[in-house]
Write an enzyme that holds these catalytic residues in place. Structure first.
Site: not given
Ligand code: GCO
Ligand code: MG
Length: 403
Positions: A147, A159, A211, A213, A237, A263, A284, A340, A403
């Protein structure tokens, strides 16, 4: 056989972890991870005050019935706190079942479907040259999937990027939540250059992941997916906040870059449309936050009908017990994608003794009966809980953001 003890252990060996230990009248014990980053004590209380008392006297071998009892029986369903508590109980019961059978949990799930579990690591840097350096180090360690997250010019913090060169990425901070600022425009302009640089220097041998995020709108996400197509990413992601499952229809219409989500999802209901409509490529969710092995296996089996593969969330803020449980599932299911693996603080690995291992890009849960992870409680007691929060994000004009 009866459960005679259910104890919650909260400790901070490098970072906070919440662990549930279930003890049977025959002296067999099982462990489950209940860590919810930045909200640890809420799960500890849910377990101590509402779950542990009703576990006493139950048959530890009735895993499905206990799951249903805690999910249906509680009336108030879903959510990260409830599902992490159920997840911890479920993991501990699978651990006990494995120990009783004298078998590693993956054998109880149908046995190995592969020799090892491909893991992805995190390469981060404050700028592109530093990220390329980090990438080379991860490649050196054998990772086949990496990643990549990088600082963006004009933005103070981004992030996924460590604060110091070479340091492990850790978002939680002691004291109050850190405030970070965010500019989607700057980010969208920069990310394609990062992937261009990685492919130019290292070629196409290694899988690349990224990612976002939860920061983008659907159309911004579509643009990002399109702009990195030539670099053949393994996945993008969490492009948009996944509460709005319909948003992914728009993203899907515009790009062939594979999409991963999950997630912050906790139940099969949270990802049902995403999977059924084939709006994502990787689910995920993680063992802890998604109700344990029993429920995550249900999600993965459902996903397998639609050619959606697994990609279990495995940050260092889920304990080595969760990672162990994830590896048993990863090894057994037919539709495994990737796992991961960020690695752990040295102190964490002293408190948790693990049978799982990493070698040359692949992981394995090990052959110890049960989950294969034990906790040194005396050592854990030397690292008491330390209040810590995840950061919050604001746009450059001060508007609160994801976030
Ligand atoms: C990931 C995640 C993490 C989360 C963290 C929050 O893909 O690994 O996005 O970095 O931010 O788990 O506690
Ligand atoms: Mg993520």
């Amino acid at each position: 056989m009866k459960i005679v003890g259910a104890d919650v252990i909260v400790c901070c060996p490098g970072r906070n972890f919440v662990t549930l230990k279930i003890t049977t009248d025959e002296g067999v014990t099982g462990l489950g991870d209940a860590t919810l980053n930045g909200r640890e004590l809420s799960v500890a209380s849910y377990l101590k005050d509402h779950v542990c008392p009703v576990l006493i006297g139950r048959d530890p071998q009735r895993i499905e019935d206990t799951w249903q009892y805690l999910y249906r029986g509680a009336y108030w369903r879903r959510g990260p706190v409830t599902m992490s508590a159920i997840g911890a109980v479920d993991m501990a019961l699978w651990d006990i079942k494995g120990k009783l059978a004298g078998l590693p949990v993956y054998q109880l799930l149908g046995g190995a479907s592969r020799e090892g579990v491909m893991a992805y690591s995190h390469a981060t840097g404050r700028d592109i040259p530093e990220t390329l350096e980090a990438f080379a180090e991860h490649r050196e360690k054998g990772f086949r999937a990496i990643r990549v997250q990088c600082g963006v010019p004009g933005m103070k913090s981004v992030y996924g990027v460590s604060k110091k060169k070479g340091a492990a990425y850790e978002p939680a901070t002691k004291g109050w939540p850190e405030e970070q600022s965010w500019s989607t425009e700057k980010y969208l302009d920069y990310v394609p250059r990062l992937f261009e640089a990685v492919r130019e220097k290292f070629g196409f041998d290694i899988h690349l992941l990224h990612d976002a995020h939860h920061r983008l709108s659907p159309i911004e996400a579509a643009r990002l997916g399109k702009s990195v197509e030539d670099y053949r990413l393994f996945w993008l992601e969490d492009l948009t906040p996944a509460e709005n499952q319909e948003a992914f229809r728009l993203i899907r219409r515009h790009t062939v870059t594979p999409i991963a989500v999950g997630e912050v999802l906790n139940t099969i209901w949270d990802c049902k449309n995403l999977i059924e409509e084939q709006l994502i490529d990787y689910i995920r969710m993680t063992v802890t936050h998604a109700g344990g092995i029993t429920h995550l296996k249900r999600v993965f089996d459902f996903a397998s009908l639609y050619q959606v593969r697994s990609g279990s969330h495995g940050p260092s803020d889920l304990s080595p017990v969760c990672l162990g449980a994830a590896l048993h599932l990863d090894l057994a299911i037919p539709n495994f994608g990737v796992q991961e693996y960020m690695g752990y603080h040295e102190q964490t690995m002293e408190v948790f003794r693990c049978a799982w291992r990493y070698e040359d890009g692949f992981m394995h849960p090990g052959e110890k009966p049960g989950l294969g992870v034990e906790i040194d409680e005396a050592l854990a007691a030397k690292y008491p809980y330390e209040p810590a929060f995840l950061p919050v994000a604001r746009l450059e004009d001060g508007t609160m953001w994801n976030w």
